[in-house]
Scaffold this motif. Structure first.
Motif, short mmCIF file in Angstrom:
data_model
loop_
_atom_site.label_atom_id
_atom_site.label_comp_id
_atom_site.label_asym_id
_atom_site.label_seq_id
_atom_site.Cartn_x
_atom_site.Cartn_y
_atom_site.Cartn_z
N ASP A 49 1.00 -1.31 -0.12
CA ASP A 49 0.15 0.05 -0.07
C ASP A 49 0.72 1.11 0.02
O ASP A 49 0.56 2.08 -0.57
N LEU A 50 1.91 1.27 0.66
CA LEU A 50 2.67 2.47 0.87
C LEU A 50 3.56 2.65 -0.25
O LEU A 50 3.79 3.88 -0.89
N GLU A 51 3.96 1.37 -0.92
CA GLU A 51 4.64 1.58 -2.34
C GLU A 51 3.79 2.02 -3.30
O GLU A 51 4.19 2.99 -4.48
N LYS A 52 2.44 1.86 -3.41
CA LYS A 52 1.50 2.57 -4.23
C LYS A 52 1.26 3.96 -4.08
O LYS A 52 1.12 4.90 -4.95
N ALA A 53 1.36 4.45 -2.70
CA ALA A 53 0.98 5.62 -2.29
C ALA A 53 2.13 6.46 -2.69
O ALA A 53 1.96 7.82 -2.88
N PHE A 54 3.35 5.85 -2.98
CA PHE A 54 4.53 6.92 -3.07
C PHE A 54 5.28 5.95 -4.03
O PHE A 54 6.54 5.42 -3.83
N PRO A 55 4.75 6.13 -5.27
CA PRO A 55 5.33 5.21 -6.45
C PRO A 55 6.80 5.60 -6.89
O PRO A 55 7.61 4.90 -7.44
N CYS A 56 7.01 6.99 -6.66
CA CYS A 56 8.42 7.51 -7.00
C CYS A 56 9.66 6.63 -6.41
O CYS A 56 10.73 6.69 -6.47
N LEU A 57 9.40 6.30 -5.06
CA LEU A 57 10.08 5.73 -4.18
C LEU A 57 10.52 4.16 -4.58
O LEU A 57 11.88 3.52 -4.23
N GLY A 58 9.61 3.45 -5.35
CA GLY A 58 9.97 2.22 -5.98
C GLY A 58 9.81 1.16 -4.54
O GLY A 58 9.06 1.64 -3.79
N SER A 59 10.63 0.12 -4.67
CA SER A 59 10.34 -0.81 -3.49
C SER A 59 10.94 -0.32 -2.34
O SER A 59 12.16 0.17 -2.28
#
Length: 383
Positions: A76-86
């Protein structure tokens, strides 16, 4: 069985201990205290506790459920902050130890000789309605820090609270051991100031990989007065027959003030020949717009020698405005301009000072022995 249902405990007791338990004697009460870890095993007791793995399906189910929830939350967090990647593994996040109520005073300005701005302008922020916890923000910030810097060692986090009690987080100041930003002082406890971001109050923390005392290298800049402190030293100490005792540190022959400031003052007096004109020149230079990108000082046309034109003194709306260059008031000779440039670079390279007029110093305008690399060859000179 433990509360996590992971293990089953078997207590082996002696016959006398078992009888005591049944009888409700004092020894039975003591046995229970021993079992709970509140008292040592008395000599007359001879029981031991054995731990075995539990085959309880409920234990396995509980563990699987928790793991699944954690994995889903990371997704969920990776979707909310896509620029961070994994996001980085939790083992990396756990390396960063929090020092609460701590703040690195400024993110750092450096000379363009280095070619980068030590974390400046890089930050990560949540919104008040994103419902991100502090531990989750730590994971996001650790990911960002590891992403923007090789061998990241430090980042700082602000918790901001609005009038409704909602929280948002901001991470900034991503540093490693080579960051020039480490020249800035650490505040603990933080001196709270009124925020201009719409938040009511803020908490600050610094996260350091490996923990321990947060001691950043002190910036050993040009040791001269800056801001409002400079003019009084010049007029009270330079060329005065009987200077006050407070001038002594500045008038030592090997002081930075004598090496980098006095030559510029002497040539300005020599060319202008009048203390009033000198004061106007120095006052203009004190207000001239400069920063660590030294073009404004070292370009062929700079704040020292550029003369004001009508366009410089009249705004687009037709109103008078103050000229911000000093060519009409200061010396014009190439030699004196060079000395004034050195004085400027020394002041900009002084130890950081913060007061009501803003920030002074902090620029890397000279080769410093306290940094690992040799960035500049000459002391406070335009190259």
């Amino acid at each position: 069985r433990s509360s996590q249902h992971k293990y089953t405990y078997i207590m082996k007791v002696s016959r006398s201990a078992f009888i005591a338990l049944l009888a409700g004697s004092t020894n039975a009460h003591q046995a229970l205290r021993v079992l709970s870890g509140e008292a040592p095993i008395p000599a007359e007791f001879s029981f031991s506790i054995q731990r075995i793995e539990s085959n309880d399906p409920l234990a396995k189910s509980s563990k699987t459920s928790k793991s699944s929830k954690a994995e889903n939350r990371v997704k969920d967090l990776e979707k909310a902050f896509p620029c961070l990647g994994s996001l980085v593994d939790q083992t990396v996040v756990d390396l960063y130890v929090e020092l609460d109520d701590t703040f690195i005073r400024e993110q750092g300005l450096v000379s363009e000789a280095i070619g980068e701005y030590a974390g400046q302008g890089t930050f990560l922020r949540t919104d008040y309605d994103q419902d991100v916890t502090k531990s989750e923000m730590k994971k996001l910030c650790a990911t960002k820090c590891e992403q923007v810097l090789d061998d990241c060692t430090i980042f700082q986090m602000a918790e901001e609270f609005n009038a409704e009690g909602d929280i948002r987080y901001i991470c900034s100041g991503f540093y490693n051991k080579d960051s020039i930003a480490a020249q800035f002082p650490v505040e603990n406890p933080v001196k709270q100031t009124i925020a201009i971001t719409g938040s009511v109050s803020s908490n600050f923390s610094v996260f350091q990989k490996g923990g321990g005392e947060l001691v950043l290298p002190k910036f050993k800049g040009c040791d001269v007065p800056v801001g409002d402190d400079l003019a009084p030293v010049i007029f009270d100490c330079v060329g005065v027959d009987d200077p006050p005792a407070s001038c002594a540190p500045f008038l030592k022959q090997d002081s930075d003030f004598m090496k980098y400031i006095v030559p510029s003052v002497a040539c300005t007096f020599a060319e202008l020949g009048d203390s009033t004109k000198v004061a106007k020149c120095l006052s203009c230079l004190a207000k001239a717009p400069t920063n660590c990108v030294s073009d404004s000082i070292c370009d062929k046309v700079n704040v020292i020698n550029k003369k004001c034109t009508d366009a410089d003194t009249c705004s687009a709306s037709g109103q008078d405005k103050e000229c911000v260059t000093c060519g009409s008031l200061c010396p014009e000779s190439k030699e004196c301009v060079s000395k004034l440039q050195t004085a400027f670079l020394c002041q900009l390279g002084a130890e950081p000072k913060f007061d009501s007029n803003g920030q002074f110093g902090s620029c890397l305008n000279s080769d410093r022995t306290d940094f690992g690399s040799n960035y500049l060859e000459d002391d406070y000179q335009c190259l």
